[in-house]
Design a protein around this motif. Structure first.
Motif, PDB file in Angstrom:
ATOM      1  N   ALA A  52     -48.922  26.628 -64.704  1.00 33.88           N
ATOM      2  CA  ALA A  52     -49.211  25.319 -64.392  1.00 33.88           C
ATOM      3  C   ALA A  52     -50.704  24.767 -64.830  1.00 33.88           C
ATOM      4  N   HIS A  53     -50.666  23.614 -65.175  1.00 29.59           N
ATOM      5  CA  HIS A  53     -52.002  22.871 -65.617  1.00 29.59           C
ATOM      6  C   HIS A  53     -52.549  21.792 -64.634  1.00 29.59           C
ATOM      7  N   PRO A  54     -53.511  21.965 -64.305  1.00 33.44           N
ATOM      8  CA  PRO A  54     -54.224  21.111 -63.158  1.00 33.44           C
ATOM      9  C   PRO A  54     -54.062  19.617 -63.611  1.00 33.44           C
ATOM     10  N   SER A  55     -54.018  19.369 -64.961  1.00 30.57           N
ATOM     11  CA  SER A  55     -53.794  18.004 -65.535  1.00 30.57           C
ATOM     12  C   SER A  55     -52.754  17.801 -66.287  1.00 30.57           C
ATOM     13  N   GLY A  56     -51.861  18.499 -66.381  1.00 32.12           N
ATOM     14  CA  GLY A  56     -50.598  18.626 -66.976  1.00 32.12           C
ATOM     15  C   GLY A  56     -50.776  19.018 -68.440  1.00 32.12           C
ATOM     16  N   GLN A  57     -49.678  18.935 -69.235  1.00 37.97           N
ATOM     17  CA  GLN A  57     -49.624  19.445 -70.543  1.00 37.97           C
ATOM     18  C   GLN A  57     -48.611  18.559 -71.493  1.00 37.97           C
ATOM     19  N   ILE A  58     -48.905  18.360 -72.735  1.00 43.68           N
ATOM     20  CA  ILE A  58     -47.927  17.944 -73.679  1.00 43.68           C
ATOM     21  C   ILE A  58     -47.647  18.840 -74.673  1.00 43.68           C
ATOM     22  N   LEU A  59     -46.423  19.130 -75.096  1.00 44.55           N
ATOM     23  CA  LEU A  59     -45.883  19.793 -76.142  1.00 44.55           C
ATOM     24  C   LEU A  59     -45.356  18.898 -77.229  1.00 44.55           C
ATOM     25  N   LEU A  60     -45.830  19.263 -78.627  1.00 45.35           N
ATOM     26  CA  LEU A  60     -45.134  18.705 -79.586  1.00 45.35           C
ATOM     27  C   LEU A  60     -44.644  19.867 -80.396  1.00 45.35           C
ATOM     28  N   VAL A  61     -43.132  19.678 -80.359  1.00 45.03           N
ATOM     29  CA  VAL A  61     -42.504  20.745 -81.045  1.00 45.03           C
ATOM     30  C   VAL A  61     -42.554  20.625 -82.704  1.00 45.03           C
ATOM     31  N   THR A  62     -43.110  21.266 -83.289  1.00 40.13           N
ATOM     32  CA  THR A  62     -43.141  21.014 -84.891  1.00 40.13           C
ATOM     33  C   THR A  62     -42.191  21.948 -85.457  1.00 40.13           C
ATOM     34  N   ASP A  63     -41.542  23.018 -85.054  1.00 39.13           N
ATOM     35  CA  ASP A  63     -40.529  23.634 -85.661  1.00 39.13           C
ATOM     36  C   ASP A  63     -39.706  24.545 -84.795  1.00 39.13           C
ATOM     37  N   GLY A  64     -38.352  24.615 -85.237  1.00 39.45           N
ATOM     38  CA  GLY A  64     -37.462  25.461 -84.712  1.00 39.45           C
ATOM     39  C   GLY A  64     -36.779  24.985 -83.559  1.00 39.45           C
ATOM     40  N   VAL A  65     -36.201  25.947 -82.421  1.00 44.68           N
ATOM     41  CA  VAL A  65     -35.486  25.397 -81.353  1.00 44.68           C
ATOM     42  C   VAL A  65     -35.891  26.439 -80.242  1.00 44.68           C
ATOM     43  N   GLY A  66     -36.169  25.927 -79.147  1.00 44.62           N
ATOM     44  CA  GLY A  66     -36.531  26.787 -78.177  1.00 44.62           C
ATOM     45  C   GLY A  66     -35.958  26.121 -76.718  1.00 44.62           C
ATOM     46  N   TYR A  67     -36.632  26.497 -75.437  1.00 45.71           N
ATOM     47  CA  TYR A  67     -36.394  26.111 -74.258  1.00 45.71           C
ATOM     48  C   TYR A  67     -37.615  25.647 -73.320  1.00 45.71           C
ATOM     49  N   HIS A  68     -37.443  24.968 -72.504  1.00 49.64           N
ATOM     50  CA  HIS A  68     -38.568  24.562 -71.687  1.00 49.64           C
ATOM     51  C   HIS A  68     -37.972  24.355 -70.313  1.00 49.64           C
ATOM     52  N   GLN A  69     -38.870  24.746 -69.245  1.00 50.25           N
ATOM     53  CA  GLN A  69     -38.125  24.525 -67.798  1.00 50.25           C
ATOM     54  C   GLN A  69     -39.172  24.332 -66.887  1.00 50.25           C
ATOM     55  N   LEU A  70     -38.884  23.196 -65.939  1.00 49.82           N
ATOM     56  CA  LEU A  70     -39.874  22.646 -64.912  1.00 49.82           C
ATOM     57  C   LEU A  70     -39.366  23.698 -63.770  1.00 49.82           C
ATOM     58  N   LYS A  71     -40.143  24.004 -62.905  1.00 50.58           N
ATOM     59  CA  LYS A  71     -39.643  24.786 -61.753  1.00 50.58           C
ATOM     60  C   LYS A  71     -38.796  23.832 -60.812  1.00 50.58           C
ATOM     61  N   GLY A  72     -37.638  24.509 -60.542  1.00 48.70           N
ATOM     62  CA  GLY A  72     -36.369  23.569 -59.877  1.00 48.70           C
ATOM     63  C   GLY A  72     -35.676  22.981 -60.392  1.00 48.70           C
ATOM     64  N   LYS A  73     -35.793  22.723 -61.890  1.00 51.71           N
ATOM     65  CA  LYS A  73     -35.005  21.847 -62.775  1.00 51.71           C
ATOM     66  C   LYS A  73     -34.308  23.016 -63.704  1.00 51.71           C
ATOM     67  N   PRO A  74     -33.303  22.223 -64.373  1.00 55.39           N
ATOM     68  CA  PRO A  74     -32.484  23.150 -65.449  1.00 55.39           C
ATOM     69  C   PRO A  74     -33.481  23.251 -66.504  1.00 55.39           C
ATOM     70  N   ARG A  75     -33.034  24.631 -67.323  1.00 54.24           N
ATOM     71  CA  ARG A  75     -33.614  24.870 -68.714  1.00 54.24           C
ATOM     72  C   ARG A  75     -33.021  23.948 -69.716  1.00 54.24           C
ATOM     73  N   GLN A  76     -34.012  23.215 -70.293  1.00 59.89           N
ATOM     74  CA  GLN A  76     -33.734  22.477 -71.358  1.00 59.89           C
ATOM     75  C   GLN A  76     -33.967  22.989 -72.941  1.00 59.89           C
ATOM     76  N   ILE A  77     -33.249  22.391 -73.461  1.00 55.70           N
ATOM     77  CA  ILE A  77     -33.247  22.929 -74.998  1.00 55.70           C
ATOM     78  C   ILE A  77     -34.426  21.921 -75.800  1.00 55.70           C
ATOM     79  N   ILE A  78     -35.172  22.398 -76.645  1.00 52.70           N
ATOM     80  CA  ILE A  78     -36.207  21.536 -77.164  1.00 52.70           C
ATOM     81  C   ILE A  78     -36.165  21.897 -78.599  1.00 52.70           C
ATOM     82  N   ARG A  79     -36.317  20.869 -79.414  1.00 45.27           N
ATOM     83  CA  ARG A  79     -36.048  21.020 -81.156  1.00 45.27           C
ATOM     84  C   ARG A  79     -37.383  20.562 -81.716  1.00 45.27           C
TER      85      ARG A  79
END
Length: 131
Positions: A52-79
């Protein structure tokens, strides 16, 4: 994987990543900008630990396919091209899918509040989409 925008960097530590991960710091936090940024490349199947990050985090996906998941939520596909916002103090993880690498740029704002709090490893069941 297409030619990388930034160098792969250093291998990520096994205390915070499962599998092979490469981390390249891009912007170190300082008193002027108060943010940290870097490029992270996850080889297929690799992922971060929960964190976890005290002030949050932003991700910019620049290549490929992956997963992201917030606690208690379903896993998401990111591209490639996706922008992901991780809310402040919310445990989450991210990584590559099983059959593709994934690279993202991370941005952590307001680093005067802290940068990251590492938690436990993501289990195979969590990685595979179990809640």
């Amino acid at each position: 994987m297409a030619s990388a925008i930034f160098p792969k960097g250093e291998k990520g530590p096994t205390q915070t990543f499962t599998g092979t991960v490469w981390v390249q710091n891009l912007v170190a936090s300082d008193s002027i900008y108060q943010l940290a940024s870097g490029s992270v490349t996850f080889e297929p199947g690799a992922r971060s630990f929960w964190h976890a990050h005290p002030s949050g985090q932003i991700l910019l996906v620049t290549d490929g396919v992956g997963y992201h998941q917030l606690k208690g939520k379903p896993r998401q596909i990111i591209r490639k091209g996706d922008v992901v916002k991780c809310p402040p103090n919310t445990p989450h993880w991210h990584g590559a899918s099983a059959d593709s690498s994934m690279t993202h740029i991370h941005i952590v704002p307001n680093t005067e509040k802290g940068i990251v709090n590492w938690l436990q490893a993501v289990t195979d069941a969590e990685y595979n989409g179990a809640r």
